[in-house]
Design an enzyme around this catalytic site. Structure first.
Site, PDB file in Angstrom:
ATOM      1  N   CYS A  19       0.745  -1.655  -0.128  1.00  0.00           N
ATOM      2  CA  CYS A  19      -0.095   0.027  -0.563  1.00  0.00           C
ATOM      3  C   CYS A  19       0.532   1.095   0.393  1.00  0.00           C
ATOM      4  O   CYS A  19       1.676   1.175  -1.227  1.00  0.00           O
ATOM      5  CB  CYS A  19      -1.449   0.103   0.895  1.00  0.00           C
ATOM      6  SG  CYS A  19      -2.087   1.560   1.192  1.00  0.00           S
TER       7      CYS A  19
ATOM      8  N   HIS B 223      -3.489  -5.481   0.568  1.00  0.00           N
ATOM      9  CA  HIS B 223      -2.779  -5.506   1.848  1.00  0.00           C
ATOM     10  C   HIS B 223      -2.782  -7.161   2.152  1.00  0.00           C
ATOM     11  O   HIS B 223      -3.901  -7.725   2.712  1.00  0.00           O
ATOM     12  CB  HIS B 223      -4.074  -5.217   2.973  1.00  0.00           C
ATOM     13  CG  HIS B 223      -3.451  -3.819   3.248  1.00  0.00           C
ATOM     14  ND1 HIS B 223      -2.181  -2.884   4.075  1.00  0.00           N
ATOM     15  CD2 HIS B 223      -3.887  -2.559   2.393  1.00  0.00           C
ATOM     16  CE1 HIS B 223      -2.727  -1.673   3.632  1.00  0.00           C
ATOM     17  NE2 HIS B 223      -3.752  -1.603   3.112  1.00  0.00           N
TER      18      HIS B 223
ATOM     19  N   GLU C 172      -1.269  -8.823   4.410  1.00  0.00           N
ATOM     20  CA  GLU C 172      -1.169  -8.785   5.918  1.00  0.00           C
ATOM     21  C   GLU C 172      -2.658  -9.298   6.139  1.00  0.00           C
ATOM     22  O   GLU C 172      -3.065 -10.218   7.208  1.00  0.00           O
ATOM     23  CB  GLU C 172       0.174  -8.006   6.843  1.00  0.00           C
ATOM     24  CG  GLU C 172      -1.312  -6.791   6.451  1.00  0.00           C
ATOM     25  CD  GLU C 172      -1.114  -5.968   5.389  1.00  0.00           C
ATOM     26  OE1 GLU C 172      -1.007  -4.777   5.328  1.00  0.00           O
ATOM     27  OE2 GLU C 172      -0.683  -6.674   4.664  1.00  0.00           O
TER      28      GLU C 172
END
Length: 268
Positions: A126, A226, A228
């Site tokens: 990001c 994202h 994660e």
């Protein structure tokens, strides 16, 4: 009683993966006396996913010396957060710009410069994806309206939900991991515009917005989504750990408690 002592040499040689964070005030959850104190914060999703993929996460304080710390790492993750200062790519803040943290910009741009110089694997996520691009002389789209195109800046879905499809360029790292396309989450109001030196766009959303970049001759990948936040261990983290392990092995990357000696780096 038999005593067993594990020496540093006996520990698994997990690659050291540095992760950047953000700085903010403590806020109302802390006692009033320290409520206005600055804190360095890291989402636990990054270190937990890195560790699950086989790496050793290292949380990087903004007070670290960028060049000194990069010498001790096997790879680098640049995390998400507020806008990159538009002045860094020849523009000025606009009405939809977020709070800008010049100190974080300074730290992370120096990290990218140092990591790029020695061929350290980098994963930008990001904001981190945007930092890599601007650090290499690229530019950003300043604002993507919520109600335009694929509504990239709509924050109403759960963070792990994947409403957007990204087409991936054949021959790229993301294509090797995900195939022709992938559905991703979307939590951004800026995007890569002109790629920086040594970078190319390798993934785009259906409305044409850049969603992934890659270096031509270094293990450097940036994604606008994202990974994660996904429940499963995303292949990007496995790729990063593999790249870090390969670099450590191929360059005789020797680390002890005090210093790292790394004289010859060969780029794949």
């Amino acid at each position: 009683m038999t005593q067993f002592t594990m020496t540093a040499e006996a520990l698994p040689a997990m690659p050291l993966i540095g992760v950047t964070g953000r700085v903010d005030r403590g806020g109302p959850s802390l006692p009033n006396v320290v409520g206005d104190a600055l804190m360095e914060m890291f989402f636990t999703d990054f270190p937990s996913k890195i560790r699950a993929a086989g790496g050793q996460p290292i949380l990087l304080s903004i007070h670290s010396d960028p060049r000194r710390i990069v010498e001790h790492l096997d790879a680098l993750v640049l995390s998400g957060g507020s806008d990159v200062d538009p002045r860094r790519y020849g523009r000025t803040p606009g009405p939809n710009s977020s709070m800008i943290d010049p100190a974080r910009d300074e730290f992370e741009f120096a990290l990218v410069d140092a990591a790029w110089e020695i061929g350290l694997p980098i994963l930008g996520v990001c904001r981190g994806h945007q930092v890599v691009n601007v650090a290499r002389g690229g530019t950003l789209i300043a604002d993507l309206p919520t109600d335009a195109g694929e509504a990239h800046s709509f924050f109403g879905y759960p963070r792990s939900y994947r409403p957007q499809q990204v087409a991936l360029e054949s021959g790229s790292v993301p294509h090797s991991l995900f195939g022709n396309s992938i559905h991703v989450n979307s939590l951004h109001h800026q995007a890569v515009d002109t790629p920086g030196s040594g970078l190319r766009i390798v993934g785009r959303a259906l409305d044409g917005v850049a969603e992934a970049i890659q270096a031509a001759d270094r293990p450097v990948v940036g994604v606008q989504w994202h990974p994660e936040f996904f429940v499963e261990i995303d292949p990007l983290f496995s790729w990063l750990v593999d790249a870090a392990t390969s670099r450590r092995t191929n360059s005789s990357h020797q680390i002890d408690h005090h210093r790292m000696e790394d004289n010859n780096v060969t780029y794949a």
